[in-house]
Design a protein around this motif. Structure first.
Motif: not given
Lengths: 190, 571
Positions: B406-409, B431-432, B485-488
């Motif tokens: 799956v491709r996630v946005s 990202f995928e 993934v990183v979230l700031e």
């Protein structure tokens, strides 16, 4: 010569049970562990509280009567206690076996004196399960609950309070979260 | 304070009303703003969003509609009724006639709601053969949690089973209780036989007795039915006799016509209805409430506050008791096994087995099997409270349950909605995530390329040398079917005072003190997933095309989620 086997926290048996060295298991011949069960430190299992048969069929019984029977992938947290329930029946006080099925998680400090616990049960911390309680499958008991004696908790219930009352139902999507296999794998021997 | 576990809640699309009704007048601009806001951001604290957020485990997924379904947008249908105490299945016909409570021996203590057990009052035998002696004495119900027994209300039972039937016949205190059926039988018997002297038959019907609600209702009902039969003209069908009489369907319009005083009032029909009188004594259902409360006050003085019934205990009873000796054991309420259906396409989403003992599901379409789950962890060792105005990084892990990539946005507004706007930056918006293939497949494939198939986790040396900063546009970590993934986040300051230019728009409008829940950092995230699924092949349709032409259908799903990251420290 042979390698020195490091003394870890847990003793691992052939069937995959991980038993802490600091647990107190009494009457081990009357306790059955299903396999891949984790018993953490300071856990007390009373296998000595045996059923004393009045006088029935002396020749039929096998050698070891069972006091506590535990299934696979169970997890007993620190400080919990398993006691078979006993009562006065027809003039005699006797203990009855405590049967626990697979994938049962018991939180720290809980005291369990139930008669039957089904599969995929999550018992929280500091819970008191009264004598002869029957807990069916996929039950979640929240922290600090006191389950009164003889209570029957049906499947897919969420139970809390003193005395315990059914406060919710387990959703269909939560069924996978009761699985203990991941937690079993994470228990190391450091 | 209490420790905070990060949570992710998903918003069900059933709350979005795509067709907005035009409100004429001054509110037209207001509705436009609301539409824009729906398109732009989702505010979890808005009143509109209440009860629309659910954890992933509570959501179901409809395969026909390709949409998630929340508990509010599914239809429940009952599969089985059963008693939660004896686990006995009750047929639905019994539920309709006997009511939705257990009609066997399952009762709850009226004081503490624990289950009551039946025990014998007889002294247990001692001596030889004690275990073989059967108990036969009078039985009582006792509570093993609060030690209440039915002796406290004066009830003893003869048999240990069918307690419900026995209790229906005894009042508190041991007197026999005349049920409605028996009254009717007694009443009809007296009518047919004629009133003989009281010496012959024990007259259980007393014109002055105090009735409870059920007997009063049945007496009143019988009385009014007899009145209807007496007063309405016409043949045997007293209730449907044309336009006249009290029970006819046209009665309402006719009686309302009397009030409006139209000239169409039929004087003849009015006279034809006889005079209907009211009940005159307890036999007919009349209950005169006593105006003096002497008895109650004396009892209150002697027993005190401990002798009264609490609100929750009173709510369980159906006759409104005031004192502890008026309490009755409460039968257990029946529980159900329900199957859930999608509201739009009526597809069954969840169907349990009808047997109570079987915990499996025949059909179980749950959202965690279709939607990637999101878990949150702080990048650095977890902090108890987030310090305001200091950037913090969190790792979001997306785990893919589908068998395709799956491709996630993900997208999130630059600052969180609400009074205290924290700044949010997504470092990798697209990202995928790999497919949820079997572990064996992956192990066989990548046996030669083991080191390259997985980005190594930052080792402790790397982290300490300052390379633990995530780079924009890159995933933090990747696994077989998951991606991190990183979230700031820069949490906002919770100060309600301070210079005006630093406050957000909403803060300027609302200058009240910090409300409950406002210190929790909640980030609304819009997630869009795209994947290619095999379209359903119709049978007999693709015969001429050659086998195995898999039509890859592009599917996508988009929804809002709310990530609860942590609590912000106050100053």
């Amino acid at each position: 010569m042979s390698k020195k086997i490091a003394k870890g926290e847990y003793i691992e048996t052939d069937t995959g049970n991980k038993v802490s060295r600091r647990s107190q298991i009494i009457g081990t011949t009357n306790i059955i562990l299903g396999g891949k069960t984790v018993i953490q430190a300071e856990v007390i299992i009373r296998g000595d509280l045996l059923r004393s048969f009045p006088s029935s069929n002396p020749g039929e019984k096998q050698g070891n009567p069972v006091a506590v029977a535990i299934g696979r992938y169970c997890f007993f947290s620190r400080g919990c206690e398993l006691k078979p329930p006993g009562k006065l029946y027809k003039g005699m006080f006797s203990y009855y076996p405590l049967k626990i099925a697979d994938h049962v998680f018991v939180g720290s400090g809980s005291v369990v004196e139930a008669a039957l616990i089904g599969t995929h049960v999550n018992i929280g911390a500091n819970v008191v399960v009264g004598k002869f309680a029957i807990i069916k499958d996929f039950v979640k008991i929240l922290d600090g609950t006191v389950v009164p004696p003889n209570m029957v908790i049906p499947s897919f219930s969420i139970v809390a309070g003193r005395p315990a009352q059914i406060v919710g139902e387990v959703a269909e999507g939560e069924v996978e979260s009761f699985d203990i296999r991941e937690i079993y794998r994470s228990v190391g021997n450091s | 304070m209490t420790s905070f576990t990060p949570y992710t809640y998903f918003q069900c699309p059933c709350t979005d009303t795509s067709t907005s009704s035009r409100i004429f007048g001054t509110d037209s601009t207001g509705s436009e703003e609301e539409n824009d806001e729906d398109d732009k951001t989702f505010d979890p604290r808005a009143p509109r969003a209440a009860y629309s957020l659910h954890p992933l485990e509570h959501l179901l997924y409809c395969e026909d509609c390709h949409q998630i379904r929340c508990p509010r947008c599914v239809l429940d249908e009952i599969v089985t009724w059963y008693c939660p105490n004896c686990l006995f299945e009750v047929p639905s016909s019994s539920v309709k006639s006997e009511g939705n409570r257990c009609a066997r021996s399952c009762f709850q203590c009226p004081i503490c709601t624990a289950t009551l057990s039946v025990s014998s009052l007889e002294v247990p035998p001692t001596g030889l053969g004690a275990e073989y002696a059967t108990q036969s004495g009078p039985y009582v119900l006792n509570c093993t949690y609060c030690q209440w027994t039915s002796k406290e209300i004066g009830i003893q039972l003869e048999k240990p089973n069918s307690v419900f039937a026995q209790l229906a016949k005894i009042k508190n205190g041991g007197d026999p209780y005349i049920t409605a059926k028996e009254r009717r039988r007694e009443g009809s018997r007296q009518l047919t036989e004629g009133r003989r002297g009281s010496a012959d038959t024990e007259n259980i019907l007393d014109p002055n007795e105090t009735l409870d609600a059920e007997s009063q209702f049945s007496n009143l009902k019988a009385f009014y039915q007899s009145q209807l039969a007496d007063t309405s003209p016409g043949g045997a069908l007293g209730s449907f006799s044309g336009d006249y009489g009290y029970g006819s369907p046209g009665a309402l319009s006719r009686i309302m016509g009397l009030y409006t005083g139209s000239s169409f009032a039929d004087k003849k029909s009015k006279n034809k209805m006889g005079n209907m009188r009211e009940a005159s004594d307890a036999l007919e259902g009349l209950q005169i409430s006593s105006t003096s409360a002497e008895g109650t006050i004396t009892k209150l003085r002697t027993e005190g506050w401990e002798g009264t019934v609490s609100t929750s205990q009173r709510a369980e009873q159906n006759h409104g008791p005031r004192f502890l000796d008026e309490l009755r054991p409460v039968p257990h309420l029946l529980r159900t096994k329900r199957s859930k259906r999608c509201k739009t396409c009526r597809h069954i989403l969840s169907k349990p087995e009808s047997k109570v003992s079987n915990t499996r599901f025949r059909i179980r379409l749950v959202a965690p099997n279709y939607i990637p789950s999101i878990t949150i962890q702080p990048l650095q060792p977890p902090l108890s409270l987030l310090a305001p105005m200091k950037p913090v990084q969190f790792v979001l892990t997306f785990k893919n349950p589908l068998f395709e990539n799956v491709r996630v946005s993900i997208a999130t507004p630059a600052s969180t909605p609400g009074r205290f706007a924290s700044k949010v930056t997504v470092l990798c918006p697209q990202f995928e995530v790999g497919a949820n293939t079997d572990v064996w497949d992956e192990a066989l494939q990548s046996s030669s390329t083991q080191s390259s198939s997985r980005e190594k986790r930052r080792t402790k040396e790397e982290a300490s040398s300052g390379q633990n900063q995530a780079e924009a546009g890159k995933v933090w970590e990747r696994g077989r079917n998951w991606v991190s993934v990183v979230l700031e986040v820069v949490p906002a300051s919770l100060r309600t005072d301070g210079p005006e230019f630093m406050k957000s728009e909403e803060m300027k409008k609302d200058k009240g003190p910090l409300r409950e829940g406002e210190d929790v950092l909640e980030i609304p995230v819009f997630v869009r997933i795209e994947w290619e699924a095999e379209a359903a092949q119709e049978e007999g349709g693709g015969l001429g095309k050659g086998d195995k032409t898999e039509l890859k259908e592009k599917r996508e799903l988009a929804y809002w989620c709310v990530l609860g990251m942590g609590r912000i420290a106050q100053v």
